[in-house]
Design an enzyme around this catalytic site. Structure first.
Site, PDB file in Angstrom:
ATOM      1  N   GLU A 132       6.138  -0.832  13.409  1.00  0.00           N
ATOM      2  CA  GLU A 132       7.060   0.074  14.109  1.00  0.00           C
ATOM      3  C   GLU A 132       6.309   1.387  14.264  1.00  0.00           C
ATOM      4  O   GLU A 132       5.950   2.032  13.277  1.00  0.00           O
ATOM      5  CB  GLU A 132       8.340   0.260  13.305  1.00  0.00           C
ATOM      6  CG  GLU A 132       9.371   1.120  14.024  1.00  0.00           C
ATOM      7  CD  GLU A 132      10.122   2.004  13.072  1.00  0.00           C
ATOM      8  OE1 GLU A 132       9.944   3.236  13.158  1.00  0.00           O
ATOM      9  OE2 GLU A 132      10.871   1.475  12.240  1.00  0.00           O
ATOM     10  N   GLY A 164       5.168   3.581  10.827  1.00  0.00           N
ATOM     11  CA  GLY A 164       4.381   4.806  10.868  1.00  0.00           C
ATOM     12  C   GLY A 164       4.080   5.215  12.291  1.00  0.00           C
ATOM     13  O   GLY A 164       4.778   4.836  13.228  1.00  0.00           O
ATOM     14  N   GLY A 170      -2.298   5.333  13.851  1.00  0.00           N
ATOM     15  CA  GLY A 170      -2.677   4.540  12.688  1.00  0.00           C
ATOM     16  C   GLY A 170      -2.223   3.104  12.800  1.00  0.00           C
ATOM     17  O   GLY A 170      -2.953   2.173  12.428  1.00  0.00           O
ATOM     18  N   GLY A 171      -1.003   2.902  13.319  1.00  0.00           N
ATOM     19  CA  GLY A 171      -0.498   1.547  13.450  1.00  0.00           C
ATOM     20  C   GLY A 171      -1.308   0.725  14.430  1.00  0.00           C
ATOM     21  O   GLY A 171      -1.589  -0.458  14.190  1.00  0.00           O
ATOM     22  N   LYS A 208       0.880  -1.163   0.000  1.00  0.00           N
ATOM     23  CA  LYS A 208       0.000   0.000   0.000  1.00  0.00           C
ATOM     24  C   LYS A 208       0.918   1.215   0.000  1.00  0.00           C
ATOM     25  O   LYS A 208       1.585   1.508   0.988  1.00  0.00           O
ATOM     26  CB  LYS A 208      -0.913  -0.034   1.227  1.00  0.00           C
ATOM     27  CG  LYS A 208      -2.077   0.967   1.182  1.00  0.00           C
ATOM     28  CD  LYS A 208      -1.660   2.328   1.665  1.00  0.00           C
ATOM     29  CE  LYS A 208      -2.850   3.290   1.732  1.00  0.00           C
ATOM     30  NZ  LYS A 208      -2.409   4.692   1.982  1.00  0.00           N
ATOM     31  N   CYS A 220      12.644   7.788  12.827  1.00  0.00           N
ATOM     32  CA  CYS A 220      12.090   7.034  13.953  1.00  0.00           C
ATOM     33  C   CYS A 220      13.104   6.875  15.074  1.00  0.00           C
ATOM     34  O   CYS A 220      12.725   6.589  16.212  1.00  0.00           O
ATOM     35  CB  CYS A 220      11.593   5.679  13.484  1.00  0.00           C
ATOM     36  SG  CYS A 220      12.770   4.777  12.457  1.00  0.00           S
ATOM     37  N   GLU A 254       6.231  10.896  21.553  1.00  0.00           N
ATOM     38  CA  GLU A 254       7.017  11.377  20.427  1.00  0.00           C
ATOM     39  C   GLU A 254       6.397  12.617  19.801  1.00  0.00           C
ATOM     40  O   GLU A 254       5.179  12.693  19.592  1.00  0.00           O
ATOM     41  CB  GLU A 254       7.132  10.279  19.367  1.00  0.00           C
ATOM     42  CG  GLU A 254       7.932  10.679  18.152  1.00  0.00           C
ATOM     43  CD  GLU A 254       7.933   9.619  17.056  1.00  0.00           C
ATOM     44  OE1 GLU A 254       8.896   9.571  16.287  1.00  0.00           O
ATOM     45  OE2 GLU A 254       6.951   8.837  16.980  1.00  0.00           O
TER      46      GLU A 254
END
Length: 501
Positions: A260, A236, A240-241, A179, A297, A386
């Site tokens: 992640e 990401g 959302g993850g 995607k 990240c 974060e």
């Protein structure tokens, strides 16, 4: 040349609707907006390809991976041009990332040639064993099936279309459905063209790779819930993850989600190291914090040190190093907006003092620096969240016990760092057992940006850094995510594949 189409099981497919890219510079382009029907076609193609692809020899798959790397390099100038326009990242950074991407493909090609990843184990038969005979059992790792991969906003090459997840899954023998990330759809398409060329050159099944583009949550949801997908790789944000992770868990047949989800990557500065070279450490931290506008990240967003004159000197040195750093272009307008909102949130938190206020507008961001006491940091869990961008937070604790308390309060991280001299070893020995439970990678006297790709690397950690603490998305161990052990009992040798040899 861009077509604006999806690549679905060997065919370039237009969409009924389109979306437009939002480049940092240059004209926008129209791309097909994927639908659940496109996802279904890609997954059906991947399943149709699985048996044949899983049965290919390790040597043939290695040649395929090498050929993908060659085809990407052949399009190097085109990839750099479109990726620079779409993301605002400098050409040098993208050329380096392209090298990392092709290096990952070649690393896995070399790795699977040896066959070590198969972890073959044999219990020989013992027909005369009493009180019961023992059968022969042979165990081997086998590919799990079609894999879904989500492109990342901050790594348009190394963690996207042909990045580490795709490379390791293809190496394992699993077809991949990607995607694409809507922040860099043109980059994704050019890389997909390279993979398609390699499929044709190596006579691989057409469904071994598909790319479906588009914004929105619906096609991502359709992908992770498709019954033919057997595992998911994601890089990401936490929100959302986690939503995708929950969807995977709620499937009638749950599947692994290797996500992640971000990290603040705290760095602990021990007293002797700060006294001896605090200014140099501050300069190194500032460089790491602002690298790529802080959009890594592994960005080291938090520094922890014991309060006192040396700590004050570190704060002043960090401010002096960060102040001249010019505003940088961020990957998307949304990421820039989120960075400014994060800076505002931190600035309004009780006990936080601003040291350097960020500037910049629209898609630009400049560094921000704040400081807070250890007690105030421990009192507000939001300070451990974060902020994606060049924001640094200095946590000044009262003593060694305060430093250990901060370490113990951390959530899961990708990395934790120590700056340490020999006189600090007693404190370091107390910290290491705590930090070992918090992160997938511990480093001394350095900064975590720049993830070496190799045999021993771990890029993952306890939740929320990642959703599977026993996995890594970087390094050869990543291949294990797409494999499952299968035992064969008393199976005639002629029925076992060549990998058992």
């Amino acid at each position: 040349m861009l077509t604006g189409h999806h690549l679905i099981a060997g065919t370039w497919v237009a969409g009924e609707a389109v979306f437009h890219s939002a480049p940092a510079e240059g004209p926008a382009h129209a791309f097909a907006a994927g639908t659940p029907r496109d996802i279904d076609a890609a997954c059906q193609g991947a399943e149709a390809a699985f048996a044949a692809y899983a049965a290919t020899s390790r040597a043939a798959r290695a040649v395929f991976l090498d050929r993908i790397a060659d085809e990407i390099e052949a399009r190097g100038a085109e990839i750099t041009a479109i990726a620079t326009a779409e993301t605002g990242l400098p050409a040098g950074r993208l050329e380096g990332e392209r090298g990392r991407t092709t290096g990952q493909l070649r690393l896995f090609a070399s790795y699977i040639r040896t066959g070590d990843y198969l972890d073959r184990r044999v219990d020989p038969a013992q027909p005369d064993r009493q009180p019961a005979p023992r059968p022969e059992i042979r165990m081997i790792q086998r590919p799990t099936g079609p894999v879904a991969v989500f492109g990342a906003s901050n790594f348009p090459l190394a963690f996207s279309t042909a990045g580490g997840d795709t490379a390791s899954a293809l190496a394992a023998g699993c077809p991949v459905v990607v995607k694409g990330h809507p922040a860099h759809p043109g980059t994704g398409e050019i890389v997909a063209q390279a993979i398609h060329a390699a499929i044709l050159a190596c006579d691989m099944p057409p469904g071994v790779f598909s790319l479906v583009q588009g914004p929105g949550f619906d096609i991502g949801q359709a992908l992770v819930q498709h019954p033919l997908i057997r595992a998911v790789g994601f890089t990401g944000g936490l929100r959302g993850g986690r939503a995708l992770f929950d969807l995977c868990a709620r499937r009638p047949e749950p599947i692994p989600f290797f996500g992640e989800l971000g990290s603040v990557n705290p760095v602990f500065l021990l007293p002797a190291a700060v006294a001896a070279r605090g200014a140099a450490i501050a300069a190194g931290w500032a460089a790491s914090l602002t690298l790529g506008a802080g959009q890594f990240c592994t960005n080291p967003g938090i520094v922890v040190l014991i309060d006192g004159p040396d700590a004050q000197g570190f704060v002043e040195a960090a401010k002096a190093a960060l102040a001249p750093v010019a505003a940088q272009t961020m990957l998307t307008d949304g990421i820039a907006d989120a960075y400014r909102a994060g800076c505002d949130r931190v600035a309004r938190t009780s006990g936080v003092q601003a040291v350097l206020t960020p500037a910049g507008a629209a898609r630009q961001a400049s560094p921000a620096l704040f400081q807070v006491s250890g007690a105030d940091w421990l009192a507000d869990a939001t300070l451990a969240q974060e902020v994606f961008g060049p924001l640094g937070l200095i946590v000044r604790v009262r003593d060694q016990a305060g430093m250990l308390a901060v370490a113990a309060a951390l959530e899961g991280q990708l990395t934790c760092g120590l700056h340490v001299d020999a006189a600090d070893f007693a404190l370091a020995r107390a910290l290491l057992p705590v930090l070992e439970r918090k992160a997938g990678r511990l480093l001394a006297n350095g900064f975590p940006t720049g993830v070496e790709v190799g045999e021993a690397q771990v890029h993952g950690g306890p939740y929320p850094a990642s959703t599977s603490f026993g996995a890594t998305s970087v390094g050869t161990l990543a291949i294990r995510r797409w494999l499952r052990p299968v035992a064969f009992q008393n199976m005639p040798a002629d029925l076992l594949g060549a990998d058992f040899g």
